[in-house]
Design an enzyme around this catalytic site. Structure first.
Site, PDB file in Angstrom:
ATOM      1  N   GLY A   4     -31.578   7.530 -55.035  1.00  0.00           N
ATOM      2  CA  GLY A   4     -32.011   6.385 -55.841  1.00  0.00           C
ATOM      3  C   GLY A   4     -30.865   5.876 -56.697  1.00  0.00           C
ATOM      4  O   GLY A   4     -29.709   5.849 -56.256  1.00  0.00           O
ATOM      5  N   GLU A  25      -7.880   5.974 -35.957  1.00  0.00           N
ATOM      6  CA  GLU A  25      -7.851   6.666 -34.651  1.00  0.00           C
ATOM      7  C   GLU A  25      -8.709   5.954 -33.611  1.00  0.00           C
ATOM      8  O   GLU A  25      -9.308   6.600 -32.745  1.00  0.00           O
ATOM      9  CB  GLU A  25      -8.274   8.134 -34.782  1.00  0.00           C
ATOM     10  CG  GLU A  25      -7.134   9.080 -35.077  1.00  0.00           C
ATOM     11  CD  GLU A  25      -5.978   8.950 -34.110  1.00  0.00           C
ATOM     12  OE1 GLU A  25      -4.963   8.360 -34.520  1.00  0.00           O
ATOM     13  OE2 GLU A  25      -6.077   9.383 -32.957  1.00  0.00           O
TER      14      GLU A  25
HETATM   15  C1  LIG Z   1      -6.722   4.252 -44.599  1.00  0.00           C
HETATM   16  C2  LIG Z   1      -6.075   4.037 -43.270  1.00  0.00           C
HETATM   17  C3  LIG Z   1      -5.230   5.013 -42.760  1.00  0.00           C
HETATM   18  C4  LIG Z   1      -4.580   4.812 -41.528  1.00  0.00           C
HETATM   19  N1  LIG Z   1      -3.661   5.737 -41.091  1.00  0.00           N
HETATM   20  C5  LIG Z   1      -2.899   5.442 -39.998  1.00  0.00           C
HETATM   21  C6  LIG Z   1      -1.808   6.289 -39.625  1.00  0.00           C
HETATM   22  O1  LIG Z   1      -1.538   7.316 -40.255  1.00  0.00           O
HETATM   23  N2  LIG Z   1      -1.046   5.922 -38.567  1.00  0.00           N
HETATM   24  C7  LIG Z   1      -1.298   4.783 -37.844  1.00  0.00           C
HETATM   25  O2  LIG Z   1      -0.569   4.519 -36.899  1.00  0.00           O
HETATM   26  N3  LIG Z   1      -2.342   3.961 -38.163  1.00  0.00           N
HETATM   27  C8  LIG Z   1      -3.142   4.264 -39.224  1.00  0.00           C
HETATM   28  N4  LIG Z   1      -4.170   3.421 -39.592  1.00  0.00           N
HETATM   29  C9  LIG Z   1      -4.407   2.208 -38.792  1.00  0.00           C
HETATM   30  C10 LIG Z   1      -5.711   2.260 -37.994  1.00  0.00           C
HETATM   31  O3  LIG Z   1      -5.599   3.147 -36.914  1.00  0.00           O
HETATM   32  C11 LIG Z   1      -6.013   0.816 -37.567  1.00  0.00           C
HETATM   33  O4  LIG Z   1      -6.408   0.131 -38.736  1.00  0.00           O
HETATM   34  C12 LIG Z   1      -7.083   0.730 -36.511  1.00  0.00           C
HETATM   35  O5  LIG Z   1      -6.611   1.222 -35.292  1.00  0.00           O
HETATM   36  C13 LIG Z   1      -7.576  -0.717 -36.291  1.00  0.00           C
HETATM   37  O6  LIG Z   1      -6.532  -1.601 -36.142  1.00  0.00           O
HETATM   38  P1  LIG Z   1      -6.482  -2.956 -37.025  1.00  0.00           P
HETATM   39  O7  LIG Z   1      -6.648  -2.550 -38.445  1.00  0.00           O
HETATM   40  O8  LIG Z   1      -5.269  -3.700 -36.659  1.00  0.00           O
HETATM   41  O9  LIG Z   1      -7.776  -3.745 -36.596  1.00  0.00           O
HETATM   42  P2  LIG Z   1      -7.948  -4.734 -35.309  1.00  0.00           P
HETATM   43  O10 LIG Z   1      -7.415  -4.061 -34.086  1.00  0.00           O
HETATM   44  O11 LIG Z   1      -7.408  -6.064 -35.645  1.00  0.00           O
HETATM   45  O12 LIG Z   1      -9.508  -4.785 -35.260  1.00  0.00           O
HETATM   46  C14 LIG Z   1     -10.308  -5.610 -36.104  1.00  0.00           C
HETATM   47  C15 LIG Z   1     -11.734  -5.587 -35.579  1.00  0.00           C
HETATM   48  O13 LIG Z   1     -11.771  -6.139 -34.253  1.00  0.00           O
HETATM   49  C16 LIG Z   1     -12.317  -5.225 -33.332  1.00  0.00           C
HETATM   50  N5  LIG Z   1     -11.573  -5.325 -32.071  1.00  0.00           N
HETATM   51  C17 LIG Z   1     -10.270  -5.059 -31.857  1.00  0.00           C
HETATM   52  N6  LIG Z   1      -9.942  -5.279 -30.573  1.00  0.00           N
HETATM   53  C18 LIG Z   1     -11.036  -5.706 -29.955  1.00  0.00           C
HETATM   54  C19 LIG Z   1     -11.336  -6.113 -28.628  1.00  0.00           C
HETATM   55  N7  LIG Z   1     -10.408  -6.086 -27.667  1.00  0.00           N
HETATM   56  N8  LIG Z   1     -12.589  -6.512 -28.346  1.00  0.00           N
HETATM   57  C20 LIG Z   1     -13.529  -6.524 -29.301  1.00  0.00           C
HETATM   58  N9  LIG Z   1     -13.326  -6.156 -30.572  1.00  0.00           N
HETATM   59  C21 LIG Z   1     -12.087  -5.751 -30.901  1.00  0.00           C
HETATM   60  C22 LIG Z   1     -12.136  -3.859 -33.982  1.00  0.00           C
HETATM   61  O14 LIG Z   1     -13.093  -2.937 -33.525  1.00  0.00           O
HETATM   62  C23 LIG Z   1     -12.334  -4.198 -35.451  1.00  0.00           C
HETATM   63  O15 LIG Z   1     -13.705  -4.240 -35.743  1.00  0.00           O
HETATM   64  C24 LIG Z   1      -4.845   3.638 -40.796  1.00  0.00           C
HETATM   65  C25 LIG Z   1      -5.730   2.676 -41.302  1.00  0.00           C
HETATM   66  C26 LIG Z   1      -6.324   2.850 -42.524  1.00  0.00           C
HETATM   67  C27 LIG Z   1      -7.219   1.763 -43.057  1.00  0.00           C
END
Ligand SMILES: Cc1cc2nc3c(=O)[nH]c(=O)nc-3n(C[C@H](O)[C@H](O)[C@H](O)COP(=O)(O)OP(=O)(O)OC[C@H]3O[C@@H](n4cnc5c(N)ncnc54)[C@H](O)[C@@H]3O)c2cc1C
Length: 559
Positions: free
Chosen positions: A350, A374
């Site tokens: 709550g 990941e």
């Molecule tokens: C706190 C934090 C820690 C992190 N640590 C690391 C790290 O140590 N090393 C590292 O390398 N990265 C790291 N990351 C990065 C993380 O792995 C990425 O943010 C993640 O893979 C998503 O990529 P993006 O943020 O570019 O989102 P995007 O790829 O731009 O995605 C945005 C949205 O679109 C959707 N989407 C993407 N592609 C498609 C598609 N083809 N069709 C339909 N929907 C789609 C996704 O599901 C999401 O909802 C970290 C991120 C955060 C926030």
């Protein structure tokens, strides 16, 4: 092929138990609740504590093979440790995970010499690592990376590379001693390992995040950074994406365990709270409208995630390969369940859930990351759907019918775990996939992704039924979690099996009809093929089983 891909025997149960105990003791001493809340508020990275976890406790030794000075833990051990750490604090777990992740390209793709050098140093000196893959323009689609690695050639020999570009969202980005960095060399994407402090290599200020605020996340920048040729992981350009693929099954399992650990941390608090909170003349723990919405289904979904994690970890340790799709299913089920459970834990408290003191508000913000990093949940849906779609096509539609036959056989020997219901859901899935093939429904990306979700649920239900049967037969692995007793686990499995069946009944109609794949004249035949009546019939006894699960969860508290 590396040791890890060949399979890791892992630790014996006693050693694993000792490690889990020492992590608990360390947390009691160094990470009391108030400190965790303070770190969350200040968003300070507790560098000393994270380094002590490596130097004093030796957590990083877990994933380093014995040959390089580590303990040679397997995927199963890593799952148990990750779940425990996430239950304590997901930010600190993330800092440790970053070292696991950062060293994975080396573990899976490095030469013997590189492993001895880098893994040896991580083991001995407790170095922190960062994993630099994501870029401002390359997230889910790593192939779009723009960081370049230009060869430095002397006397026709490549002596080194100059790195230029930027990385984004890198955990431990501001604190790591060693970095794995993915960059585009002439031969293709390539992993480089580099030390902190190289000229031209800088990092940004810590990101001000929604959750896991005590973890450090920073952008990295490379301006003509010189690295020696020996920094190329495996010594050959162009292996980067393959090496990244090699570790996905394993690394997604770690994040799956994070979802599980954080989800249970929230739910356990809600369970305890509800025994003392009196409303409507009695404790909330005795109100069915409360337990059967906010507690029971979440416990069942988390345990389905666990069953899938345990099965996949066992198979990875047995050397069955990289199991990327299974890692994706484990991550998808467990992190979605973890988010749902943490959200319900706020509701279950709550107004008290909405303030910081009760921790569930922080847990909810923290666990949110697990469906993003990941690989996002949507990318998991795509990965799962594409792989199993191929299995459907290759077997001419037999894949899930064969799985269903296996579940019927399980039901014959273990009639109390709901395997008959899972078999019905699995046959419905096979029929839905076949309809999708006939009507070319996967040309709609949304339908493909929804198939990914349904596949994960059905496979999760199957894994849970097998795990419940093993628990009943007393054959669960020694290192398995034993939170639920066999009778309770059987009820958990029956509840989840019914939820998977209900999902197939509704979504199997919704998306096939919604994508114009079932003309109205065809509808009765499709409903019969899906087994709609049987999927509904399988719901019989659901409330009684939910009562059993609730009783077991509260009895656990007393024991
Ligand atoms: C706190 C934090 C820690 C992190 N640590 C690391 C790290 O140590 N090393 C590292 O390398 N990265 C790291 N990351 C990065 C993380 O792995 C990425 O943010 C993640 O893979 C998503 O990529 P993006 O943020 O570019 O989102 P995007 O790829 O731009 O995605 C945005 C949205 O679109 C959707 N989407 C993407 N592609 C498609 C598609 N083809 N069709 C339909 N929907 C789609 C996704 O599901 C999401 O909802 C970290 C991120 C955060 C926030």
């Amino acid at each position: 092929m590396s040791t890890a891909v060949q399979g890791l025997a892992g630790l014996d149960a006693e050693t694993l138990g000792m490690i889990l105990d020492s992590i608990r003791e360390f947390a009691e001493q160094h990470l009391p609740q108030q400190r965790l809340l303070d770190l969350d508020r200040s968003h300070d990275f507790p560098e000393d504590t994270v380094r002590a976890m490596c130097a004093d406790l030796g957590v990083q030794l877990l994933f380093i093979p014995e040959a390089y000075g580590g303990m040679g833990g397997g995927a199963f051990d890593v799952y148990r440790v990750c779940e425990l750490m996430a239950g304590i604090d997901l930010a600190i777990a993330t800092a440790v995970l970053a070292t696991f992740l950062g060293s994975d390209p080396i573990l899976f793709g490095g030469s013997e010499e590189q492993k001895a050098d880098w893994l040896g140093r991580i083991a001995e000196e407790g170095l922190l690592m960062a994993y630099g893959a994501t870029e401002p323009e390359a997230g889910s689609d790593l192939g779009a990376l723009r960081t370049t690695a230009t060869p430095v050639v002397e006397d026709d020999v490549v002596t080194g590379y100059r790195l230029n570009g930027a990385k984004m969202w890198i955990s431990n980005g501001g604190y790591a001693d060693l970095y794995s960095v993915l960059a585009l060399a002439p031969g293709g994407p390539t992993w480089f390992v580099m030390e902190k402090g190289a000229e031209g290599f800088t990092h940004g200020i810590p990101e001000d995040k929604h959750g896991i605020r005590a973890s450090n996340t920073a952008a990295l920048s490379f301006e003509d950074v010189l690295v020696p040729a020996s920094a190329v992981v495996g010594g050959v350009e162009g292996q980067g994406l393959v090496q990244a693929q090699l570790v996905f099954g394993y690394t997604r399992l770690m994040v799956a365990a994070f979802g599980l650990g954080a989800g249970w941390a929230g739910l356990d608090r809600a369970i305890r709270y509800s025994t003392t909170r009196i409303q409507g003349g009695g404790p909330l723990s005795q109100k069915q409208g409360y337990t059967h919405k906010l507690i029971v289904p979440h416990a069942c979904r988390l345990e389905a995630g666990r069953a899938y994690i345990e099965e996949t970890a066992t198979r990875i340790d047995a050397g069955e390969g990289t199991l990327n799709t299974e890692g994706a299913i484990a991550k998808y089920l467990s992190t979605e369940a973890g988010n749902g459970a943490a959200d319900a834990a706020i509701q279950a408290h709550g107004g008290y859930g909405y303030v910081r003191e009760y921790m569930v508000e922080k847990i909810r913000r923290d666990v949110r990351i697990t469906t993003i990093y990941e690989g996002t949940s949507e990318i998991m849906e795509m990965t799962i759907a594409r792989d199993r779609w191929q299995a459907h096509l290759k077997t001419r539609g037999r894949h899930y019918h064969d799985e269903a036959a296996g579940l019927d056989a399980l039901h014959a020997t273990s009639p109390r775990v709901g395997a008959d219901t899972v078999a019905k859901a699995t046959r419905a899935l096979a029929e839905l996939l076949e309809r999708a093939r006939q009507q070319r429904l996967t040309r709609h990306q949304h339908v493909l992704f929804r198939l990914g979700e349904l596949i994960a649920w059905v496979e999760g239900a199957a894994a849970l039924a097998r795990r419940a049967a093993a628990a009943a037969a007393g054959t669960l692995a020694e290192k398995s979690d034993r939170r639920m007793k066999p009778e309770a686990l059987a009820a958990v499995s029956r509840v989840f099996a019914r939820e998977a069946a209900a999902k197939l009944a509704s979504e199997g109609m919704r998306w096939a009809v919604g994508a114009d794949g079932v003309p109205s004249a065809d509808r009765p035949a499709y409903e019969a093929a899906l087994g709609l009546a049987a999927l509904h019939e399988a719901q019989t006894g659901l409330i009684e089983d939910m009562d059993r699960v609730a009783d077991a969860l509260y009895a656990n508290l007393e024991s």
